[in-house]
Design an enzyme around this catalytic site. Structure first.
Site, PDB file in Angstrom:
ATOM      1  N   SER A  26       0.821  -1.192   0.000  1.00 15.68           N
ATOM      2  CA  SER A  26       0.000   0.000   0.000  1.00 15.68           C
ATOM      3  C   SER A  26       0.868   1.260   0.000  1.00 15.68           C
ATOM      4  O   SER A  26       1.702   1.443  -0.882  1.00 15.68           O
ATOM      5  CB  SER A  26      -0.966  -0.025   1.187  1.00 15.68           C
ATOM      6  OG  SER A  26      -1.881   1.037   1.105  1.00 15.68           O
ATOM      7  N   ASP A 170      -1.392   7.405  -3.471  1.00 18.08           N
ATOM      8  CA  ASP A 170      -0.426   6.519  -2.843  1.00 18.08           C
ATOM      9  C   ASP A 170       0.024   5.467  -3.858  1.00 18.08           C
ATOM     10  O   ASP A 170      -0.355   5.500  -5.031  1.00 18.08           O
ATOM     11  CB  ASP A 170      -0.997   5.896  -1.568  1.00 18.08           C
ATOM     12  CG  ASP A 170      -1.987   4.778  -1.833  1.00 18.08           C
ATOM     13  OD1 ASP A 170      -2.512   4.685  -2.957  1.00 18.08           O
ATOM     14  OD2 ASP A 170      -2.242   3.988  -0.916  1.00 18.08           O
ATOM     15  N   ASP A 174      -5.208   3.776  -4.284  1.00 15.89           N
ATOM     16  CA  ASP A 174      -6.524   3.719  -3.656  1.00 15.89           C
ATOM     17  C   ASP A 174      -6.694   4.801  -2.600  1.00 15.89           C
ATOM     18  O   ASP A 174      -7.702   4.828  -1.894  1.00 15.89           O
ATOM     19  CB  ASP A 174      -6.809   2.332  -3.074  1.00 15.89           C
ATOM     20  CG  ASP A 174      -5.874   1.934  -1.953  1.00 15.89           C
ATOM     21  OD1 ASP A 174      -4.952   2.713  -1.636  1.00 15.89           O
ATOM     22  OD2 ASP A 174      -6.043   0.845  -1.392  1.00 15.89           O
TER      23      ASP A 174
END
Length: 320
Positions: A26, A170, A174
């Site tokens: 992430s 990012d 998302d």
């Protein structure tokens, strides 16, 4: 699929009705990595819904010999769904009345460098790109717009080119932070209210989901506008697992999860709030995602993502 954003993975899983796996950490720094899973139809996996079983199985294997390879090998095929994804995103809004816009987009060398051009390319939007080249070493800055230092280049470029707004994504695209024409970050709670306002105009009287670190202005304005405000549990997998999704949801980090990318059976209603700038002074820009519980939890029933119990006014766990 090859390189993909989180939304692209969910779109593919939903539209093709296949389980999905992606390797990602992430928004975390390059030294971290992990695996994101979803079941066919983009159905989520959480600790309680599958991931715990995977972990137990992995630990058990350490005590026994590995299983023999399957007698029949599987088949690998390749599928490019990027164009279909871009088309799906564009039909979520009425772009016919969209005025020409100048937008600076900072993808931080992450996956939005691939998806943003596909989504914006056919719109009346002049894009000034920052760090569009995918590079897992993140040579310019971490792909984490939560950290203000990672917005410095975007804010400067918005002012330099006279853009209408700036977007910072990012690494897996998302999460998206918004910078206005003055180079100032827009509070995530204000974005929630603005999008909710548009959605309730389309579906009056429905529901806005918000989590514990959202500005209290959001549920107040939702109620004033005739919608229903429901506070949700932190963690996107929880809202999905309940199977009663709103097609508008919010991550407190500023990203909008637009669930109409996913199969219709996971969508349900939306809501509205009317933004009043004087009310956003207390809005939070740190925290984690959120999830749904049909009944608002009692005070103290929630956990911050570092495991601390929190009440209605407990501060978020920074860095979650």
């Amino acid at each position: 699929m090859g390189l993909a954003s989180t939304d692209l993975l969910y779109f593919a899983s939903g539209s093709l009705n296949l389980p999905g796996v992606m390797f990602t950490a992430s928004h975390n720094p390059v030294r971290y990595n992990g695996i994101k899973f979803c079941r066919a139809g983009a159905v989520p996996m959480s600790l309680e819904a599958g991931l715990g079983q995977v972990g137990d199985s992995a630990i058990a294997i350490l005590d026994v010999d590995l299983p023999e390879p399957a007698e029949t090998a599987g088949v690998v095929s390749h599928r490019d769904v990027l164009a279909d994804y871009g088309s799906r995103v564009r039909v979520m809004v009425d772009t016919s009345a969209l005025r020409p816009l100048k937008v600076v987009v900072n993808t931080g060398n992450g996956m939005a460098g691939m998806t943003a051009p596909e989504v914006l390319g056919s719109l009346p939007v002049t894009v000034t790109p920052l760090y569009f080249e995918p590079d897992g070493s993140f040579p310019n800055h971490e792909a984490n717009p939560l950290d203000p230092k990672n917005l410095v280049d975007l804010r400067a470029e918005v002012l330099r080119v006279g853009a209408d707004l700036g977007l910072a994504f990012d690494g897996v695209a998302d999460r998206c932070f918004v910078v206005d024409e003055r180079g100032q970050p827009v509070p995530a709670s204000a974005i929630t209210a603005l999008v909710a306002l548009r959605e309730l105009q389309r579906v009056p009287g429905s529901t806005v989901l918000y989590n514990v670190i959202t500005s209290q202005a959001v549920p107040e304005l939702v109620t004033e506008a005739g919608g229903m405000a429901v506070r949700t549990r932190v963690g996107h997998s929880y809202i999905k697992a309940d199977g009663d999704w709103g097609h508008f949801r919010r991550r407190a980090l500023g990203a909008l999860l637009l669930c109409r990318l996913l199969p219709r059976r996971y969508r349900h209603g939306c809501g509205v709030a009317r933004a009043r700038s004087a009310r956003w002074s207390g809005s939070a820009a740190v925290g984690a995602g959120f999830g749904l519980r049909a009944v608002q939890p009692a005070r103290g029933d929630q956990l911050n993502c570092d495991g601390r119990r929190c009440g209605d006014r407990s501060p978020p766990a920074v860095g979650c």
